[in-house]
Design an enzyme around this catalytic site. Structure first.
Site, mmCIF file in Angstrom:
data_model
loop_
_atom_site.group_PDB
_atom_site.id
_atom_site.type_symbol
_atom_site.label_atom_id
_atom_site.label_comp_id
_atom_site.label_asym_id
_atom_site.label_seq_id
_atom_site.Cartn_x
_atom_site.Cartn_y
_atom_site.Cartn_z
ATOM 1 C CE1 TYR A 184 -3.047 3.147 1.228
ATOM 2 C CE2 TYR A 184 -1.496 3.259 3.071
ATOM 3 C CZ TYR A 184 -2.527 3.825 2.315
ATOM 4 O OH TYR A 184 -3.022 5.063 2.663
HETATM 5 P P1 NAP Z 1 -12.415 5.200 3.069
HETATM 6 O O1 NAP Z 1 -13.515 5.651 3.947
HETATM 7 O O2 NAP Z 1 -12.069 3.745 3.032
HETATM 8 O O3 NAP Z 1 -12.792 5.692 1.585
HETATM 9 C C1 NAP Z 1 -12.189 5.188 0.448
HETATM 10 C C2 NAP Z 1 -13.224 5.304 -0.661
HETATM 11 O O4 NAP Z 1 -12.626 4.859 -1.882
HETATM 12 C C3 NAP Z 1 -14.470 4.441 -0.436
HETATM 13 O O5 NAP Z 1 -15.634 5.241 -0.428
HETATM 14 C C4 NAP Z 1 -14.471 3.499 -1.617
HETATM 15 O O6 NAP Z 1 -15.722 3.249 -2.175
HETATM 16 C C5 NAP Z 1 -13.664 4.293 -2.621
HETATM 17 N N1 NAP Z 1 -13.234 3.416 -3.692
HETATM 18 C C6 NAP Z 1 -12.550 2.262 -3.606
HETATM 19 N N2 NAP Z 1 -12.421 1.713 -4.816
HETATM 20 C C7 NAP Z 1 -13.036 2.557 -5.689
HETATM 21 C C8 NAP Z 1 -13.247 2.541 -7.079
HETATM 22 N N3 NAP Z 1 -12.791 1.540 -7.831
HETATM 23 N N4 NAP Z 1 -13.922 3.567 -7.655
HETATM 24 C C9 NAP Z 1 -14.405 4.578 -6.901
HETATM 25 N N5 NAP Z 1 -14.237 4.665 -5.568
HETATM 26 C C10 NAP Z 1 -13.563 3.650 -4.976
HETATM 27 O O7 NAP Z 1 -11.072 5.985 3.387
HETATM 28 P P2 NAP Z 1 -10.845 7.256 4.341
HETATM 29 O O8 NAP Z 1 -10.886 6.821 5.741
HETATM 30 O O9 NAP Z 1 -11.714 8.363 3.870
HETATM 31 O O10 NAP Z 1 -9.312 7.605 4.005
HETATM 32 C C11 NAP Z 1 -8.977 8.176 2.753
HETATM 33 C C12 NAP Z 1 -7.594 7.717 2.377
HETATM 34 O O11 NAP Z 1 -6.648 8.214 3.319
HETATM 35 C C13 NAP Z 1 -7.359 6.216 2.437
HETATM 36 O O12 NAP Z 1 -7.822 5.577 1.287
HETATM 37 C C14 NAP Z 1 -5.880 6.108 2.597
HETATM 38 O O13 NAP Z 1 -5.242 6.007 1.332
HETATM 39 C C15 NAP Z 1 -5.483 7.438 3.228
HETATM 40 N N6 NAP Z 1 -4.894 7.306 4.572
HETATM 41 C C16 NAP Z 1 -5.459 6.475 5.506
HETATM 42 C C17 NAP Z 1 -4.919 6.403 6.788
HETATM 43 C C18 NAP Z 1 -5.562 5.566 7.883
HETATM 44 O O14 NAP Z 1 -5.122 5.637 9.039
HETATM 45 N N7 NAP Z 1 -6.605 4.805 7.574
HETATM 46 C C19 NAP Z 1 -3.803 7.155 7.115
HETATM 47 C C20 NAP Z 1 -3.251 7.997 6.138
HETATM 48 C C21 NAP Z 1 -3.826 8.056 4.882
HETATM 49 P P3 NAP Z 1 -16.876 2.381 -1.444
HETATM 50 O O15 NAP Z 1 -17.524 3.340 -0.493
HETATM 51 O O16 NAP Z 1 -17.763 2.006 -2.575
HETATM 52 O O17 NAP Z 1 -16.188 1.239 -0.780
#
Ligand code: NAP
Length: 216
Positions: free
Chosen positions: A129
Protein backbone atom coordinates in the site's frame (compact mmCIF):
# COMPACT_ATOMS: atom_id res chain seq x y z
CA UNK A 1 -14.66 26.50 -7.22
CA UNK A 2 -15.92 23.35 -8.91
CA UNK A 3 -14.22 20.35 -7.31
CA UNK A 4 -14.51 16.67 -8.24
CA UNK A 5 -13.60 14.17 -5.52
CA UNK A 6 -12.53 10.68 -6.62
CA UNK A 7 -13.60 8.17 -3.98
CA UNK A 8 -16.46 10.50 -3.09
CA UNK A 9 -18.16 8.16 -0.64
CA UNK A 10 -15.06 7.77 1.52
CA UNK A 11 -15.09 9.13 5.05
CA UNK A 12 -12.56 11.90 4.40
CA UNK A 13 -14.18 12.66 1.03
CA UNK A 14 -17.62 13.15 2.54
CA UNK A 15 -16.30 15.43 5.26
CA UNK A 16 -14.44 17.40 2.59
CA UNK A 17 -17.63 17.72 0.54
CA UNK A 18 -19.39 19.18 3.59
CA UNK A 19 -16.58 21.67 4.21
CA UNK A 20 -16.57 22.79 0.57
CA UNK A 21 -20.35 22.93 0.23
CA UNK A 22 -20.46 25.13 3.33
CA UNK A 23 -18.39 27.74 1.53
CA UNK A 24 -20.49 27.45 -1.63
CA UNK A 25 -18.10 25.43 -3.74
CA UNK A 26 -19.66 23.13 -6.29
CA UNK A 27 -18.71 19.57 -5.37
CA UNK A 28 -19.11 16.34 -7.30
CA UNK A 29 -18.34 13.06 -5.60
CA UNK A 30 -17.20 10.28 -7.94
CA UNK A 31 -18.64 7.08 -6.47
CA UNK A 32 -18.90 3.50 -7.63
CA UNK A 33 -22.39 2.61 -6.42
CA UNK A 34 -25.69 4.30 -7.28
CA UNK A 35 -26.86 3.32 -3.78
CA UNK A 36 -24.56 6.07 -2.43
CA UNK A 37 -26.12 8.95 -4.40
CA UNK A 38 -28.44 9.97 -1.54
CA UNK A 39 -25.53 10.25 0.91
CA UNK A 40 -23.57 12.44 -1.50
CA UNK A 41 -26.55 14.73 -2.04
CA UNK A 42 -27.14 14.94 1.72
CA UNK A 43 -23.61 16.37 1.99
CA UNK A 44 -24.56 19.16 -0.43
CA UNK A 45 -22.70 17.59 -3.36
CA UNK A 46 -23.67 15.96 -6.63
CA UNK A 47 -22.86 12.37 -7.51
CA UNK A 48 -21.11 10.95 -10.54
CA UNK A 49 -21.33 7.15 -10.64
CA UNK A 50 -18.13 5.75 -12.12
CA UNK A 51 -15.82 2.98 -10.96
CA UNK A 52 -12.22 4.21 -10.96
CA UNK A 53 -10.88 0.73 -11.67
CA UNK A 54 -13.09 -0.21 -14.62
CA UNK A 55 -13.66 3.23 -16.21
CA UNK A 56 -11.48 4.28 -19.11
CA UNK A 57 -9.35 7.39 -18.82
CA UNK A 58 -11.60 9.02 -21.44
CA UNK A 59 -14.73 8.27 -19.38
CA UNK A 60 -13.11 9.71 -16.28
CA UNK A 61 -11.95 12.77 -18.24
CA UNK A 62 -15.54 13.34 -19.34
CA UNK A 63 -16.56 13.28 -15.66
CA UNK A 64 -13.94 15.95 -14.86
CA UNK A 65 -14.66 18.35 -17.70
CA UNK A 66 -15.31 21.90 -16.47
CA UNK A 67 -13.83 21.33 -13.00
CA UNK A 68 -11.33 23.67 -11.35
CA UNK A 69 -9.70 20.97 -9.27
CA UNK A 70 -9.68 17.25 -8.53
CA UNK A 71 -9.03 15.46 -5.25
CA UNK A 72 -7.94 11.83 -4.97
CA UNK A 73 -9.52 10.47 -1.79
CA UNK A 74 -10.21 6.88 -2.87
CA UNK A 75 -8.55 3.86 -1.37
CA UNK A 76 -8.87 0.11 -1.59
CA UNK A 77 -9.29 -0.04 2.19
CA UNK A 78 -7.76 -2.02 5.02
CA UNK A 79 -9.48 -5.30 4.12
CA UNK A 80 -8.19 -5.45 0.56
CA UNK A 81 -5.25 -7.42 -0.82
CA UNK A 82 -2.08 -6.26 -2.50
CA UNK A 83 -3.57 -6.33 -6.00
CA UNK A 84 -6.13 -3.62 -5.26
CA UNK A 85 -3.44 -1.40 -3.73
CA UNK A 86 -2.12 -1.20 -7.28
CA UNK A 87 -5.49 -0.93 -9.06
CA UNK A 88 -6.99 1.69 -6.68
CA UNK A 89 -4.36 3.39 -4.53
CA UNK A 90 -1.90 3.69 -7.41
CA UNK A 91 -3.98 2.98 -10.53
CA UNK A 92 -6.96 5.13 -9.56
CA UNK A 93 -4.73 8.06 -8.69
CA UNK A 94 -2.76 7.69 -11.91
CA UNK A 95 -5.94 7.45 -13.99
CA UNK A 96 -7.25 10.59 -12.28
CA UNK A 97 -4.00 12.39 -13.16
CA UNK A 98 -4.19 11.34 -16.82
CA UNK A 99 -7.88 12.22 -16.99
CA UNK A 100 -7.27 15.63 -15.41
CA UNK A 101 -4.70 16.39 -18.09
CA UNK A 102 -7.09 15.21 -20.82
CA UNK A 103 -9.93 17.32 -19.39
CA UNK A 104 -7.79 20.43 -18.98
CA UNK A 105 -8.07 20.44 -15.17
CA UNK A 106 -4.75 21.71 -13.83
CA UNK A 107 -5.21 21.47 -10.05
CA UNK A 108 -4.81 18.11 -8.25
CA UNK A 109 -4.81 17.56 -4.49
CA UNK A 110 -3.74 14.09 -3.36
CA UNK A 111 -4.76 12.36 -0.15
CA UNK A 112 -1.56 10.43 0.47
CA UNK A 113 -0.19 8.96 3.71
CA UNK A 114 2.67 9.36 6.13
CA UNK A 115 5.23 6.61 5.54
CA UNK A 116 5.42 7.10 1.77
CA UNK A 117 8.74 8.98 1.78
CA UNK A 118 10.70 5.76 2.16
CA UNK A 119 8.24 2.84 2.00
CA UNK A 120 9.29 -0.64 3.16
CA UNK A 121 10.30 -3.16 0.51
CA UNK A 122 8.75 -6.33 1.98
CA UNK A 123 5.59 -8.14 0.80
CA UNK A 124 3.29 -7.17 3.69
CA UNK A 125 0.07 -5.72 2.27
CA UNK A 126 0.58 -2.47 4.18
CA UNK A 127 4.06 -2.14 2.67
CA UNK A 128 2.60 -2.67 -0.81
CA UNK A 129 0.00 0.00 0.00
CA UNK A 130 2.72 2.49 0.96
CA UNK A 131 4.70 1.72 -2.23
CA UNK A 132 1.56 2.14 -4.36
CA UNK A 133 0.81 5.50 -2.70
CA UNK A 134 4.44 6.58 -3.04
CA UNK A 135 4.48 5.80 -6.76
CA UNK A 136 1.22 7.70 -7.31
CA UNK A 137 2.69 10.69 -5.47
CA UNK A 138 5.96 10.57 -7.44
CA UNK A 139 4.13 10.46 -10.77
CA UNK A 140 1.93 13.38 -9.77
CA UNK A 141 4.92 15.41 -8.59
CA UNK A 142 6.69 14.74 -11.89
CA UNK A 143 3.70 15.99 -13.87
CA UNK A 144 2.95 19.51 -15.06
CA UNK A 145 -0.19 19.67 -12.92
CA UNK A 146 -0.56 22.14 -10.04
CA UNK A 147 -0.36 19.54 -7.31
CA UNK A 148 -0.43 19.42 -3.52
CA UNK A 149 0.29 16.16 -1.70
CA UNK A 150 -1.27 15.87 1.78
CA UNK A 151 0.10 13.01 3.91
CA UNK A 152 -1.95 12.47 7.07
CA UNK A 153 -0.99 10.30 10.00
CA UNK A 154 -3.34 7.66 11.46
CA UNK A 155 -6.92 8.64 10.66
CA UNK A 156 -9.31 8.91 13.60
CA UNK A 157 -13.03 9.46 13.95
CA UNK A 158 -14.50 12.15 16.14
CA UNK A 159 -14.86 15.90 15.80
CA UNK A 160 -12.26 18.08 14.18
CA UNK A 161 -10.36 20.59 16.26
CA UNK A 162 -9.33 23.01 13.50
CA UNK A 163 -5.76 22.75 14.78
CA UNK A 164 -2.92 20.56 13.51
CA UNK A 165 0.79 19.97 13.37
CA UNK A 166 1.95 20.06 9.75
CA UNK A 167 5.14 20.42 7.80
CA UNK A 168 7.25 18.61 5.24
CA UNK A 169 8.09 16.10 7.99
CA UNK A 170 6.34 15.74 11.36
CA UNK A 171 6.41 13.10 14.11
CA UNK A 172 3.93 10.27 13.67
CA UNK A 173 0.51 10.61 15.28
CA UNK A 174 -3.20 10.48 14.74
CA UNK A 175 -5.55 13.09 13.31
CA UNK A 176 -9.33 13.34 13.08
CA UNK A 177 -10.55 12.80 9.52
CA UNK A 178 -12.45 16.06 9.84
CA UNK A 179 -9.19 17.96 10.33
CA UNK A 180 -7.71 16.24 7.27
CA UNK A 181 -10.76 17.38 5.32
CA UNK A 182 -10.30 20.94 6.60
CA UNK A 183 -6.64 20.90 5.52
CA UNK A 184 -7.62 19.65 2.06
CA UNK A 185 -10.25 22.39 1.72
CA UNK A 186 -7.72 25.02 2.80
CA UNK A 187 -5.15 23.73 0.29
CA UNK A 188 -7.70 23.83 -2.54
CA UNK A 189 -8.30 27.49 -1.76
CA UNK A 190 -4.65 28.46 -1.28
CA UNK A 191 -2.54 28.33 -4.45
CA UNK A 192 0.58 28.88 -2.34
CA UNK A 193 0.32 25.19 -1.43
CA UNK A 194 0.90 24.18 -5.06
CA UNK A 195 4.11 22.15 -5.32
CA UNK A 196 4.14 21.29 -1.60
CA UNK A 197 4.18 17.89 0.10
CA UNK A 198 2.98 18.10 3.67
CA UNK A 199 2.62 15.64 6.52
CA UNK A 200 -0.14 16.40 9.01
CA UNK A 201 -1.17 15.07 12.43
CA UNK A 202 -3.26 16.44 15.25
CA UNK A 203 -1.83 19.49 17.01
CA UNK A 204 -2.36 22.91 18.43
CA UNK A 205 -1.79 25.27 15.50
CA UNK A 206 -4.80 26.65 13.60
CA UNK A 207 -4.82 25.24 10.07
CA UNK A 208 -4.44 28.55 8.25
CA UNK A 209 -1.55 29.57 10.52
CA UNK A 210 0.15 26.21 9.95
CA UNK A 211 -0.23 26.52 6.18
CA UNK A 212 1.12 30.10 6.28
CA UNK A 213 4.23 28.79 8.05
CA UNK A 214 4.65 25.94 5.53
CA UNK A 215 4.57 28.13 2.44
CA UNK A 216 6.45 31.16 3.82
P1 NAP B 1 -12.41 5.20 3.07
O1 NAP B 1 -13.51 5.65 3.95
O2 NAP B 1 -12.07 3.74 3.03
O3 NAP B 1 -12.79 5.69 1.59
C1 NAP B 1 -12.19 5.19 0.45
C2 NAP B 1 -13.22 5.30 -0.66
O4 NAP B 1 -12.63 4.86 -1.88
C3 NAP B 1 -14.47 4.44 -0.44
O5 NAP B 1 -15.63 5.24 -0.43
C4 NAP B 1 -14.47 3.50 -1.62
O6 NAP B 1 -15.72 3.25 -2.18
C5 NAP B 1 -13.66 4.29 -2.62
N1 NAP B 1 -13.23 3.42 -3.69
C6 NAP B 1 -12.55 2.26 -3.61
N2 NAP B 1 -12.42 1.71 -4.82
C7 NAP B 1 -13.04 2.56 -5.69
C8 NAP B 1 -13.25 2.54 -7.08
N3 NAP B 1 -12.79 1.54 -7.83
N4 NAP B 1 -13.92 3.57 -7.66
C9 NAP B 1 -14.40 4.58 -6.90
N5 NAP B 1 -14.24 4.66 -5.57
C10 NAP B 1 -13.56 3.65 -4.98
O7 NAP B 1 -11.07 5.98 3.39
P2 NAP B 1 -10.85 7.26 4.34
O8 NAP B 1 -10.89 6.82 5.74
O9 NAP B 1 -11.71 8.36 3.87
O10 NAP B 1 -9.31 7.60 4.00
C11 NAP B 1 -8.98 8.18 2.75
C12 NAP B 1 -7.59 7.72 2.38
O11 NAP B 1 -6.65 8.21 3.32
C13 NAP B 1 -7.36 6.22 2.44
O12 NAP B 1 -7.82 5.58 1.29
C14 NAP B 1 -5.88 6.11 2.60
O13 NAP B 1 -5.24 6.01 1.33
C15 NAP B 1 -5.48 7.44 3.23
N6 NAP B 1 -4.89 7.31 4.57
C16 NAP B 1 -5.46 6.47 5.51
C17 NAP B 1 -4.92 6.40 6.79
C18 NAP B 1 -5.56 5.57 7.88
O14 NAP B 1 -5.12 5.64 9.04
N7 NAP B 1 -6.61 4.81 7.57
C19 NAP B 1 -3.80 7.16 7.11
C20 NAP B 1 -3.25 8.00 6.14
C21 NAP B 1 -3.83 8.06 4.88
P3 NAP B 1 -16.88 2.38 -1.44
O15 NAP B 1 -17.52 3.34 -0.49
O16 NAP B 1 -17.76 2.01 -2.58
O17 NAP B 1 -16.19 1.24 -0.78
Amino acid sequence: MDIRIAGGHGQVARLLARHLSAIDDTVHGIIRSADQVGDIEADGAQAIVLDLESATTAELAEALRGADAVVFAAGAGAGSGAERKWTVDHGGAAKLREAAVAAGVSRYVMVSSMGTDDPPTDDEVFSVYLRAKARADEELMASDLEWTVVRPGRLEDGPGTGAVTLGRHVDRGGIPRDDVAAVLAACLHDDRTIGHVLEVVGGEIPITTALDALVS
